[in-house]
Motif scaffolding. Structure first.
Motif, PDB file in Angstrom:
ATOM      1  N   MET A  32      31.620  36.989  37.029  1.00  7.07           N
ATOM      2  CA  MET A  32      31.922  36.947  38.466  1.00  7.07           C
ATOM      3  C   MET A  32      31.998  35.489  38.906  1.00  7.07           C
ATOM      4  O   MET A  32      31.948  34.592  38.099  1.00  7.07           O
ATOM      5  N   GLY A  33      32.101  35.239  40.174  1.00  4.72           N
ATOM      6  CA  GLY A  33      32.338  33.895  40.681  1.00  4.72           C
ATOM      7  C   GLY A  33      33.412  33.977  41.724  1.00  4.72           C
ATOM      8  O   GLY A  33      33.356  34.827  42.603  1.00  4.72           O
ATOM      9  N   VAL A  34      34.442  33.121  41.596  1.00  8.47           N
ATOM     10  CA  VAL A  34      35.553  33.174  42.555  1.00  8.47           C
ATOM     11  C   VAL A  34      36.660  34.058  42.000  1.00  8.47           C
ATOM     12  O   VAL A  34      37.061  33.918  40.848  1.00  8.47           O
ATOM     13  N   LEU A  35      37.133  34.967  42.834  1.00  9.33           N
ATOM     14  CA  LEU A  35      38.239  35.849  42.433  1.00  9.33           C
ATOM     15  C   LEU A  35      39.430  35.567  43.330  1.00  9.33           C
ATOM     16  O   LEU A  35      39.410  35.883  44.518  1.00  9.33           O
ATOM     17  N   PRO A  36      40.487  34.943  42.786  1.00  4.23           N
ATOM     18  CA  PRO A  36      41.682  34.681  43.603  1.00  4.23           C
ATOM     19  C   PRO A  36      42.370  35.986  43.995  1.00  4.23           C
ATOM     20  O   PRO A  36      42.539  36.878  43.172  1.00  4.23           O
ATOM     21  N   VAL A  37      42.759  36.084  45.242  1.00  2.00           N
ATOM     22  CA  VAL A  37      43.488  37.255  45.727  1.00  2.00           C
ATOM     23  C   VAL A  37      44.978  37.007  45.496  1.00  2.00           C
ATOM     24  O   VAL A  37      45.498  35.957  45.880  1.00  2.00           O
ATOM     25  N   PRO A  38      45.685  37.939  44.849  1.00  2.86           N
ATOM     26  CA  PRO A  38      47.121  37.746  44.592  1.00  2.86           C
ATOM     27  C   PRO A  38      47.883  37.432  45.878  1.00  2.86           C
ATOM     28  O   PRO A  38      47.584  37.973  46.946  1.00  2.86           O
ATOM     29  N   ALA A  39      48.876  36.564  45.759  1.00  2.00           N
ATOM     30  CA  ALA A  39      49.598  36.065  46.935  1.00  2.00           C
ATOM     31  C   ALA A  39      50.293  37.176  47.718  1.00  2.00           C
ATOM     32  O   ALA A  39      50.471  37.059  48.932  1.00  2.00           O
ATOM     33  N   GLU A  40      50.683  38.279  47.033  1.00  2.39           N
ATOM     34  CA  GLU A  40      51.411  39.330  47.749  1.00  2.39           C
ATOM     35  C   GLU A  40      50.500  40.241  48.580  1.00  2.39           C
ATOM     36  O   GLU A  40      50.975  41.074  49.352  1.00  2.39           O
ATOM     37  N   VAL A  41      49.181  40.093  48.431  1.00  3.97           N
ATOM     38  CA  VAL A  41      48.251  40.962  49.164  1.00  3.97           C
ATOM     39  C   VAL A  41      48.268  40.625  50.655  1.00  3.97           C
ATOM     40  O   VAL A  41      48.127  39.472  51.058  1.00  3.97           O
ATOM     41  N   ARG A  42      48.478  41.665  51.447  1.00  6.86           N
ATOM     42  CA  ARG A  42      48.513  41.526  52.912  1.00  6.86           C
ATOM     43  C   ARG A  42      47.397  42.316  53.596  1.00  6.86           C
ATOM     44  O   ARG A  42      47.147  42.127  54.781  1.00  6.86           O
ATOM     45  N   SER A  77      34.583  44.474  31.256  1.00  8.16           N
ATOM     46  CA  SER A  77      35.575  43.542  30.714  1.00  8.16           C
ATOM     47  C   SER A  77      36.974  43.802  31.280  1.00  8.16           C
ATOM     48  O   SER A  77      37.793  42.886  31.353  1.00  8.16           O
ATOM     49  N   TYR A  78      37.221  45.057  31.719  1.00  3.30           N
ATOM     50  CA  TYR A  78      38.563  45.404  32.182  1.00  3.30           C
ATOM     51  C   TYR A  78      38.793  45.017  33.642  1.00  3.30           C
ATOM     52  O   TYR A  78      39.833  44.445  33.986  1.00  3.30           O
ATOM     53  N   TYR A  79      37.830  45.328  34.517  1.00  4.50           N
ATOM     54  CA  TYR A  79      38.036  45.141  35.950  1.00  4.50           C
ATOM     55  C   TYR A  79      37.619  43.748  36.421  1.00  4.50           C
ATOM     56  O   TYR A  79      36.707  43.141  35.861  1.00  4.50           O
ATOM     57  N   SER A  80      38.288  43.294  37.471  1.00  5.18           N
ATOM     58  CA  SER A  80      37.808  42.118  38.197  1.00  5.18           C
ATOM     59  C   SER A  80      36.546  42.543  38.949  1.00  5.18           C
ATOM     60  O   SER A  80      36.530  43.588  39.603  1.00  5.18           O
ATOM     61  N   LEU A  81      35.490  41.747  38.865  1.00  5.51           N
ATOM     62  CA  LEU A  81      34.203  42.107  39.459  1.00  5.51           C
ATOM     63  C   LEU A  81      33.786  41.073  40.498  1.00  5.51           C
ATOM     64  O   LEU A  81      33.982  39.870  40.307  1.00  5.51           O
ATOM     65  N   ILE A  82      33.211  41.545  41.604  1.00  2.38           N
ATOM     66  CA  ILE A  82      32.585  40.646  42.580  1.00  2.38           C
ATOM     67  C   ILE A  82      31.235  41.227  42.984  1.00  2.38           C
ATOM     68  O   ILE A  82      31.037  42.447  42.951  1.00  2.38           O
ATOM     69  N   SER A  83      30.299  40.361  43.337  1.00  6.95           N
ATOM     70  CA  SER A  83      28.999  40.827  43.822  1.00  6.95           C
ATOM     71  C   SER A  83      28.820  40.519  45.303  1.00  6.95           C
ATOM     72  O   SER A  83      27.820  40.891  45.905  1.00  6.95           O
ATOM     73  N   SER A  84      29.809  39.823  45.876  1.00  3.97           N
ATOM     74  CA  SER A  84      29.776  39.481  47.305  1.00  3.97           C
ATOM     75  C   SER A  84      31.210  39.288  47.781  1.00  3.97           C
ATOM     76  O   SER A  84      32.066  38.807  47.027  1.00  3.97           O
ATOM     77  N   PHE A  85      31.465  39.666  49.028  1.00  2.02           N
ATOM     78  CA  PHE A  85      32.809  39.464  49.585  1.00  2.02           C
ATOM     79  C   PHE A  85      33.173  37.979  49.646  1.00  2.02           C
ATOM     80  O   PHE A  85      34.344  37.629  49.697  1.00  2.02           O
ATOM     81  N   THR A  86      32.176  37.121  49.655  1.00  2.00           N
ATOM     82  CA  THR A  86      32.444  35.675  49.733  1.00  2.00           C
ATOM     83  C   THR A  86      33.109  35.161  48.455  1.00  2.00           C
ATOM     84  O   THR A  86      33.635  34.046  48.442  1.00  2.00           O
ATOM     85  N   GLU A  87      33.103  35.952  47.387  1.00  2.00           N
ATOM     86  CA  GLU A  87      33.703  35.523  46.126  1.00  2.00           C
ATOM     87  C   GLU A  87      35.222  35.679  46.105  1.00  2.00           C
ATOM     88  O   GLU A  87      35.875  35.209  45.191  1.00  2.00           O
ATOM     89  N   LEU A  88      35.760  36.371  47.130  1.00  2.00           N
ATOM     90  CA  LEU A  88      37.217  36.487  47.194  1.00  2.00           C
ATOM     91  C   LEU A  88      37.822  35.195  47.731  1.00  2.00           C
ATOM     92  O   LEU A  88      37.397  34.688  48.772  1.00  2.00           O
ATOM     93  N   PHE A  89      38.814  34.688  47.028  1.00  2.00           N
ATOM     94  CA  PHE A  89      39.492  33.453  47.437  1.00  2.00           C
ATOM     95  C   PHE A  89      40.906  33.799  47.890  1.00  2.00           C
ATOM     96  O   PHE A  89      41.716  34.301  47.089  1.00  2.00           O
ATOM     97  N   LEU A  90      41.176  33.584  49.153  1.00  2.00           N
ATOM     98  CA  LEU A  90      42.499  33.861  49.701  1.00  2.00           C
ATOM     99  C   LEU A  90      43.353  32.599  49.696  1.00  2.00           C
ATOM    100  O   LEU A  90      43.021  31.633  50.385  1.00  2.00           O
TER     101      LEU A  90
END
Length: 261
Positions: free
Chosen positions: A1-11, A244-257
């Protein structure tokens, strides 16, 4: 986990509730026990009201559909106005509700009655909806970045609005652009996510779905929706393959827009 970039096409970001925005313990140890402990008293107090009769009618119809299931509890029709008969029908409704809850059923009939009971509990201050402390600040940032935010839960839309309208953070309903429940379809079926995308006017790959349940994540992914699995205290553990398959986050703050930079 850590920072998870949000794909650019996500609205739009689509959020599960239990185990994602809200501790599972709140649902399992506060909301559900409240129903079990108070359903008979609630039915007695509201039996003559139109809303309560609609709820009972839906439960009776569901009971008929469930008649072939092991342990199913039928709900008889009232044939008179005797007090003894009324108690018998009410007890049948109580037993049916307890049976459905023991199996963790997600039927619309059960969820509707629960929603109406919780409404009374929230309004009188007996219950306050819990949200993880990272949820509100993160959603505010997402919205400032132009992201739409929606809820998709097996709990009824009314129950969702009560949880967030009477939350430990106050009334936070303004943070959400819309709500979906199982009337749009089951969360473990990919078609549900296509319907949600159509409803909010975007493509499925414009949505990021956050959930703690891999089966839901898999269904969303089948519909070409982006997913991340949320790891929270009290959530069910994941298999090594799921980790190993899924992107994982433990906090919403880990999403990078990307759009927020």
């Amino acid at each position: 986990m850590g920072v998870l970039p949000v794909p650019a096409e996500v609205r739009a970001i689509l959020l599960d509730i239990e185990g994602t925005t809200t501790p599972i313990a709140f649902v399992q140890e506060t909301l559900f026990p409240y129903i079990k402990d108070n359903v008979k008293e609630y039915l007695r107090a509201h039996w003559e009201e139109e809303e309560c009769q609609r709820d009972v009618g839906l439960l009776r119809k569901q009971a008929q559909e469930d008649s072939s299931l092991d342990g199913a509890v039928p709900i008889p029709l009232e044939t008179g106005s005797g007090e003894e008969e009324l108690e018998r029908v009410i007890q049948a409704v109580v037993d049916n509700v307890h049976w459905q809850m023991s199996l963790d059923r997600k039927t619309t009939a059960l969820k509707q009655l629960q929603g109406h009971m919780w409404r009374a509990a929230y309004a009188t201050g007996l219950v306050k909806g819990e949200v993880f402390e990272d949820v509100v600040p993160a959603i505010r940032k997402w919205r400032e970045a132009g992201m739409k935010v929606y809820i998709y839960s097996s709990g009824s839309i009314e129950a969702q609005k009560l949880l967030f309208g009477y939350s430990t953070e106050g009334d936070i309903l303004e943070l959400f652009d819309g709500h979906f429940d199982t009337k749009i379809g089951p969360k473990v079926e990919s078609e549900s996510y296509r319907r949600i995308a159509a409803s909010i006017g975007c493509a499925t790959n414009n949505i990021l779905f956050l959930t703690d349940v891999p089966r839901e994540a898999s269904a969303a992914e089948e519909a070409d929706t982006h997913v991340a699995v949320v790891i929270r205290p009290g959530n069910a553990g994941l298999t090594d393959d799921e980790k190993s398959y899924y992107s994982l986050i433990s906090s919403f703050t880990e999403l990078f827009l990307p759009s927020s930079t």
